[in-house]
Design an enzyme around this catalytic site. Structure first.
Site, PDB file in Angstrom:
ATOM      1  N   CYS A  35      14.955  30.028 -31.645  1.00 21.60           N
ATOM      2  CA  CYS A  35      14.272  28.830 -31.131  1.00 21.60           C
ATOM      3  C   CYS A  35      15.025  27.546 -31.486  1.00 21.60           C
ATOM      4  O   CYS A  35      14.730  26.487 -30.952  1.00 21.60           O
ATOM      5  CB  CYS A  35      12.852  28.746 -31.662  1.00 21.60           C
ATOM      6  SG  CYS A  35      12.778  28.549 -33.439  1.00 21.60           S
ATOM      7  N   CYS A 104       7.899  32.046 -37.549  1.00 25.05           N
ATOM      8  CA  CYS A 104       8.012  30.652 -37.997  1.00 25.05           C
ATOM      9  C   CYS A 104       7.796  30.561 -39.509  1.00 25.05           C
ATOM     10  O   CYS A 104       8.429  29.749 -40.182  1.00 25.05           O
ATOM     11  CB  CYS A 104       7.004  29.777 -37.269  1.00 25.05           C
ATOM     12  SG  CYS A 104       6.939  30.076 -35.486  1.00 25.05           S
TER      13      CYS A 104
HETATM   14 FE1  FES Z   1      10.800  28.051 -33.949  1.00 26.25          FE
HETATM   15 FE2  FES Z   1       8.306  28.332 -34.689  1.00 26.25          FE
HETATM   16  S1  FES Z   1       9.100  28.481 -32.673  1.00 26.25           S
HETATM   17  S2  FES Z   1      10.056  28.176 -35.935  1.00 26.25           S
END
Ligand code: FES
Length: 139
Positions: A35, A104
């Site tokens: 991400c 996360c």
């Molecule tokens: Fe990247 Fe939560 S989506 S750390």
């Protein structure tokens, strides 16, 4: 049912221990390759106790809530206890995270370990390298 617990929303909208420590004894920075979110943790350590901790997270709400909760959980604790903190414990303290957001909370666990490793490295303190795997090699 709400996707996020009240605690997650609380720590996201009112995160604890945000910022940086200019005189940190250990700094850990980790990123999630998928991400692109980044978390940085600063530790002030005295006699093996974490006397202060701050974080900066450039990431999603779950990552911010996880870092906020994780810093609360390790503040005032010995390094040995901070090293035992798992992402599951962080998620549980937040009354849970949605399954697709569990990764996360991993950032918080890794950032703390990385900051403690930095402290050990700076002070030439011997440690078990097997306990500090390079997060990037775990994928
Ligand atoms: Fe990247 Fe939560 S989506 S750390």
């Amino acid at each position: 049912m709400a996707l996020y617990s009240e605690k997650v929303m609380d720590h996201f909208t009112n995160p604890r221990n945000v910022g940086k420590l200019d005189d940190a004894d250990g700094i850990g920075e980790v990123g999630n390759a998928k991400c692109g979110d980044i978390m940085k943790i600063y530790l002030k350590i005295e006699n093996d106790i974490i006397v202060d901790v701050k974080f900066n997270t450039f990431g999603c709400g779950s990552a911010i809530a996880s870092s906020s909760m994780a810093t609360e959980l390790i503040k005032g604790k010995p390094l040995s206890e901070a090293l035992e903190l798992t992402n599951k414990a962080v998620a549980e303290a937040l009354d849970g995270l949605p399954a697709h957001k569990m990764h996360c909370s991993v950032l918080a666990e890794e950032a703390i370990r990385s900051a403690i490793k930095d402290y050990y490295d700076r002070n030439n303190i011997a440690y078990d390298k097997a306990k500090f795997p390079d997060p990037h090699e775990e994928e």
